[in-house]
Motif scaffolding. Structure first.
Motif, mmCIF file in Angstrom:
data_model
loop_
_atom_site.group_PDB
_atom_site.id
_atom_site.type_symbol
_atom_site.label_atom_id
_atom_site.label_comp_id
_atom_site.label_asym_id
_atom_site.label_seq_id
_atom_site.Cartn_x
_atom_site.Cartn_y
_atom_site.Cartn_z
ATOM 1 N N ASP A 190 0.836 -1.196 0.000
ATOM 2 C CA ASP A 190 0.000 0.000 0.000
ATOM 3 C C ASP A 190 0.875 1.251 0.000
ATOM 4 O OD1 ASP A 190 -2.585 -1.106 0.022
ATOM 5 O OD2 ASP A 190 -2.239 -1.734 2.101
ATOM 6 N N ARG A 191 0.225 2.381 -0.085
ATOM 7 C CA ARG A 191 0.983 3.639 0.006
ATOM 8 C C ARG A 191 1.537 3.777 1.420
ATOM 9 N NH1 ARG A 191 -3.070 7.741 -3.215
ATOM 10 N NH2 ARG A 191 -2.934 6.663 -5.212
ATOM 11 N N PRO A 192 2.784 4.223 1.540
ATOM 12 C CA PRO A 192 3.398 4.295 2.870
ATOM 13 C C PRO A 192 2.760 5.377 3.743
ATOM 14 C CG PRO A 192 4.812 5.312 1.226
ATOM 15 C CD PRO A 192 3.681 4.688 0.479
ATOM 16 N N THR A 193 2.742 5.147 5.029
ATOM 17 C CA THR A 193 2.224 6.149 5.959
ATOM 18 C C THR A 193 3.250 7.276 6.095
ATOM 19 O OG1 THR A 193 3.313 5.111 7.827
ATOM 20 C CG2 THR A 193 1.064 4.380 7.338
ATOM 21 N N PHE A 194 2.828 8.346 6.740
ATOM 22 C CA PHE A 194 3.712 9.497 6.937
ATOM 23 C C PHE A 194 5.004 9.083 7.655
ATOM 24 C CE2 PHE A 194 5.022 13.228 9.487
ATOM 25 C CZ PHE A 194 5.268 14.105 8.438
ATOM 26 N N GLU A 195 4.872 8.305 8.719
ATOM 27 C CA GLU A 195 6.051 7.881 9.495
ATOM 28 C C GLU A 195 7.006 7.063 8.632
ATOM 29 O OE1 GLU A 195 2.960 7.684 10.672
ATOM 30 O OE2 GLU A 195 3.178 9.277 12.174
ATOM 31 N N THR A 196 6.436 6.189 7.809
ATOM 32 C CA THR A 196 7.293 5.369 6.941
ATOM 33 C C THR A 196 7.997 6.249 5.911
ATOM 34 O OG1 THR A 196 5.673 3.612 7.205
ATOM 35 C CG2 THR A 196 7.356 3.292 5.526
ATOM 36 N N ARG A 197 7.277 7.235 5.409
ATOM 37 C CA ARG A 197 7.903 8.124 4.421
ATOM 38 C C ARG A 197 9.070 8.878 5.044
ATOM 39 N NH1 ARG A 197 2.446 9.257 3.416
ATOM 40 N NH2 ARG A 197 2.534 11.488 3.862
ATOM 41 N N ILE A 198 8.890 9.296 6.282
ATOM 42 C CA ILE A 198 9.977 9.977 6.984
ATOM 43 C C ILE A 198 11.217 9.075 7.038
ATOM 44 C CG2 ILE A 198 10.745 10.764 9.277
ATOM 45 C CD1 ILE A 198 8.789 12.729 8.587
ATOM 46 N N LYS A 199 10.986 7.836 7.427
ATOM 47 C CA LYS A 199 12.105 6.891 7.529
ATOM 48 C C LYS A 199 12.776 6.704 6.178
ATOM 49 C CE LYS A 199 10.788 3.437 10.957
ATOM 50 N NZ LYS A 199 10.792 2.000 11.204
ATOM 51 N N LEU A 240 22.006 7.287 2.390
ATOM 52 C CA LEU A 240 22.698 6.463 1.398
ATOM 53 C C LEU A 240 23.477 7.331 0.421
ATOM 54 C CD1 LEU A 240 20.014 3.719 0.594
ATOM 55 C CD2 LEU A 240 22.252 3.346 1.632
ATOM 56 N N ARG A 241 23.081 8.590 0.327
ATOM 57 C CA ARG A 241 23.802 9.529 -0.536
ATOM 58 C C ARG A 241 24.669 10.477 0.282
ATOM 59 N NH1 ARG A 241 19.040 8.326 -2.951
ATOM 60 N NH2 ARG A 241 19.211 7.827 -5.147
ATOM 61 N N ASN A 242 24.947 10.060 1.496
ATOM 62 C CA ASN A 242 25.787 10.854 2.397
ATOM 63 C C ASN A 242 25.239 12.249 2.658
ATOM 64 O OD1 ASN A 242 27.827 8.949 2.909
ATOM 65 N ND2 ASN A 242 28.568 9.296 0.821
ATOM 66 N N ALA A 243 23.932 12.357 2.730
ATOM 67 C CA ALA A 243 23.342 13.670 2.998
ATOM 68 C C ALA A 243 22.365 13.570 4.158
ATOM 69 C CB ALA A 243 22.595 14.155 1.762
ATOM 70 N N HIS A 244 22.212 14.660 4.865
ATOM 71 C CA HIS A 244 21.228 14.701 5.942
ATOM 72 C C HIS A 244 20.412 15.968 5.811
ATOM 73 C CE1 HIS A 244 24.995 12.845 7.781
ATOM 74 N NE2 HIS A 244 24.248 11.883 7.321
ATOM 75 N N PHE A 245 19.107 15.834 5.865
ATOM 76 C CA PHE A 245 18.227 16.998 5.803
ATOM 77 C C PHE A 245 17.734 17.309 7.209
ATOM 78 C CE2 PHE A 245 16.812 15.280 1.406
ATOM 79 C CZ PHE A 245 17.950 15.806 0.816
ATOM 80 N N SER A 246 17.360 18.561 7.399
ATOM 81 C CA SER A 246 16.810 18.923 8.711
ATOM 82 C C SER A 246 15.424 18.277 8.861
ATOM 83 C CB SER A 246 16.688 20.440 8.823
ATOM 84 O OG SER A 246 15.684 20.886 7.937
ATOM 85 N N ASP A 247 14.976 18.159 10.099
ATOM 86 C CA ASP A 247 13.681 17.543 10.366
ATOM 87 C C ASP A 247 12.549 18.210 9.586
ATOM 88 O OD1 ASP A 247 14.929 15.825 11.995
ATOM 89 O OD2 ASP A 247 14.172 16.648 13.893
ATOM 90 N N GLU A 248 12.613 19.554 9.500
ATOM 91 C CA GLU A 248 11.498 20.238 8.836
ATOM 92 C C GLU A 248 11.493 19.981 7.332
ATOM 93 O OE1 GLU A 248 11.686 24.392 9.718
ATOM 94 O OE2 GLU A 248 13.615 24.687 8.704
ATOM 95 N N ARG A 296 23.416 25.745 -3.266
ATOM 96 C CA ARG A 296 22.328 26.269 -2.441
ATOM 97 C C ARG A 296 22.216 25.416 -1.182
ATOM 98 N NH1 ARG A 296 18.058 28.759 -5.462
ATOM 99 N NH2 ARG A 296 17.054 28.922 -3.437
ATOM 100 N N GLU A 297 22.046 26.086 -0.069
ATOM 101 C CA GLU A 297 21.876 25.351 1.178
ATOM 102 C C GLU A 297 20.479 24.726 1.208
ATOM 103 O OE1 GLU A 297 21.956 26.198 5.900
ATOM 104 O OE2 GLU A 297 22.609 27.820 4.558
ATOM 105 N N ILE A 298 20.397 23.498 1.718
ATOM 106 C CA ILE A 298 19.092 22.840 1.703
ATOM 107 C C ILE A 298 18.257 23.282 2.898
ATOM 108 C CG2 ILE A 298 17.879 20.631 1.713
ATOM 109 C CD1 ILE A 298 20.324 19.462 0.316
ATOM 110 N N THR A 299 17.389 24.255 2.639
ATOM 111 C CA THR A 299 16.527 24.778 3.701
ATOM 112 C C THR A 299 15.081 24.478 3.334
ATOM 113 O OG1 THR A 299 16.325 26.825 2.485
ATOM 114 C CG2 THR A 299 18.088 26.713 4.133
ATOM 115 N N LEU A 300 14.208 24.745 4.276
ATOM 116 C CA LEU A 300 12.788 24.538 4.005
ATOM 117 C C LEU A 300 12.344 25.387 2.818
ATOM 118 C CD1 LEU A 300 10.181 23.157 4.803
ATOM 119 C CD2 LEU A 300 9.762 25.005 6.432
ATOM 120 N N ASP A 301 12.866 26.622 2.753
ATOM 121 C CA ASP A 301 12.484 27.502 1.648
ATOM 122 C C ASP A 301 12.902 26.942 0.299
ATOM 123 O OD1 ASP A 301 11.191 29.288 3.158
ATOM 124 O OD2 ASP A 301 12.880 30.687 3.386
#
Ligand code: ADP
Ligand code: MG
Length: 436
Positions: A263-272, A280-288, A320-325
């Motif tokens: 099925d389509r993944p839930t919000f929590e699964t999508r976050i994971k 896996l691409r050596n990157a980390h995004f902020s929680d937001e 470009r810095e990866i921000t919410l904007d």
């Protein structure tokens, strides 16, 4: 979530050193590190493929899981190879048919309510081929992990049974090979090949729809292997009973074992998933940023991945810095998965590359036309459910090998050439805007 990776890994090593591991294994621990850590997932870098395999198959995983548990959270543990490109070693067994994607393994598959059952069944098939569920039939909408999961079964089967012969093939290739075999009077070889498999895996079996001759051939292949006690694994875009114009005797056989749905993944699964795919691409995004992507894209995991790639290419290519904007700017306010047609793709490519529709669909071989045409074919493969033949039909009646060649070529460029990658992601955004 702020954590000190080094200290955490020191703690883990401490726990591990109290267990019985040999010198080589202790050495691996010394050269491993935590790559990423959140309450949902922990990504650990292993120094070699051998170490990674050992971690995955041994108690190391549960020891680490225990050691990193906090505040009622039990993160999923994932191991990655500490190299630019992870290479899964399958040299011990044979996979014939098609190449597998080395990332499509169980360890990279995030489990959630939407796929828990299918995942558990897939594991059972890998552990007990032809005993647990035969055939194993898995279906879902596009981009929800069918191919990933059935390839993971292949890797695991080979790990457990190094002498197994696994034949993994897309349904389209199966049908094309069949037609070629008929035309060149090599049906005997064709049959001998497909009937010699210990496990036959056919991806996107729904393409058998409307293809009577191929259905007949597959029916006999299926019966032969089934009667010989061989495992059969199939994926499809719908339940057997909903595949149009599929003979009843095939549809009923497809239901003999287990029919599992993703099925389509839930919000929590999508976050994971976003966290792991970024790691896996050596990157980390902020929680937001992670939450924003997970909220915007809720129907297709391939699109989730596409947006991560898009963000990362803006970061590396344009600094470009990866921000919410930035995420809002380039992923758009209304990023919903929509049905894209070949006509849409042709129109957007024609605009983006400033070539006429007529030229795009002509047989002209000018360099300035070939590249956009190949990108268009690639996108047709990536974003629509049309077969190779159908796509070829839109490009001046070219045959399926031309489309396949274009797809392979652009896929390779996408991996190796950042400019092409950015261009393709750009075209995808334009396609979305075009559909609004
Ligand atoms: P399908 O075959 O159903 O169209 P794929 O197996 O090609 O979908 O999945 C699309 C992308 O999404 C792949 O890159 C795959 O790795 C990823 N994906 C799908 N499900 C998951 C999951 N549960 N965990 C991690 N990645 C996933
Ligand atoms: Mg697939």
């Amino acid at each position: 979530m702020e954590r000190n990776f080094t200290d955490t890994w020191e703690n883990v090593k401490q726990v591990l050193s109290n267990q019985f591991f040999n010198q080589e294994q202790l050495n691996w621990f010394a050269h491993s590190s935590i790559d990423y850590f959140s309450k949902e997932v922990v990504v650990i870098k292993a120094p070699s493929a051998e170490a990674k395999e050992f971690y995955e198959a041994s108690m190391v995983k549960s020891i680490i899981a225990e050691a990193v548990k906090t505040d009622g959270y039990s993160p999923q543990i994932t191991f990655v190879l500490d190299e630019k490109q992870a290479v899964v070693n399958t040299s011990s067994g044979t996979i014939t048919g098609q190449q597998l994607n080395s990332h499509y393994i169980f360890d990279n598959f995030i489990i959630g309510p939407s796929n828990r059952l299918a995942h558990a069944a897939a594991m059972a098939v890998a552990e007990k081929p032809a005993e647990a569920y035969n055939p194993f039939f898995i279906h879902s909408e596009v981009g929800l992990g069918k191919t990933h999961l059935i390839q993971a079964v292949c890797y695991q089967l080979l790990k457990n049974n190094p002498d197994f012969k696994i034949t993994y093939i897309s349904c389209e290739d199966f049908m094309n090979e069949y037609m070629t075999a008929v035309q060149s009077h090599k049906l005997d070889q064709f049959r001998a090949f497909y009937r010699s498999a210990d496990t036959l895996v056919v991806d996107d079996i729904h393409f058998l729809s409307n293809r009577e001759q191929s259905q007949e051939e597959f029916f006999h292949t299926f019966n032969y292997l089934y009667n010989m006690g061989k495992q059969i694994i199939l994926s499809s875009d719908s339940h057997p009973r909903e595949i149009k114009n599929l003979e009843e005797r095939l549809a009923s056989r497809f239901k003999w074992g287990l029919v599992a749905q993703l099925d389509r993944p839930t919000f929590e699964t999508r976050i994971k998933i976003i966290e792991v795919k970024a790691a896996l691409r050596n990157a980390h995004f902020s929680d937001e940023v992670v939450a924003y992507i997970a909220e915007k894209i809720d129907t297709n995991i391939r699109e989730l991945e596409g947006s991560i790639i898009k963000l990362l290419s803006y970061n590396t290519l344009l600094n470009r810095e990866i921000t919410l904007d930035l995420a809002k700017e380039i992923l758009g306010e209304e990023l919903v998965s929509q049905h894209v047609s070949i006509d849409d793709i042709l129109k957007v490519i024609s605009n983006e590359f400033r070539v006429s529709l007529a030229d795009l669909q002509s047989k002209k071989r000018l360099k300035s036309l070939v590249f956009p045409r190949q990108i268009a074919m690639y996108l047709c493969r990536d974003l629509t459910n049309h077969s190779l033949q159908e796509i070829g039909g839109y490009f001046g009646g070219r045959d399926h090998t031309t489309v396949l060649h274009a797809e392979e070529k652009i896929k390779k460029l996408y991996k190796e050439d950042d400019k092409t990658k950015l261009k393709i992601e750009d075209v995808k955004i334009k396609l979305r805007q075009y559909k609004k």
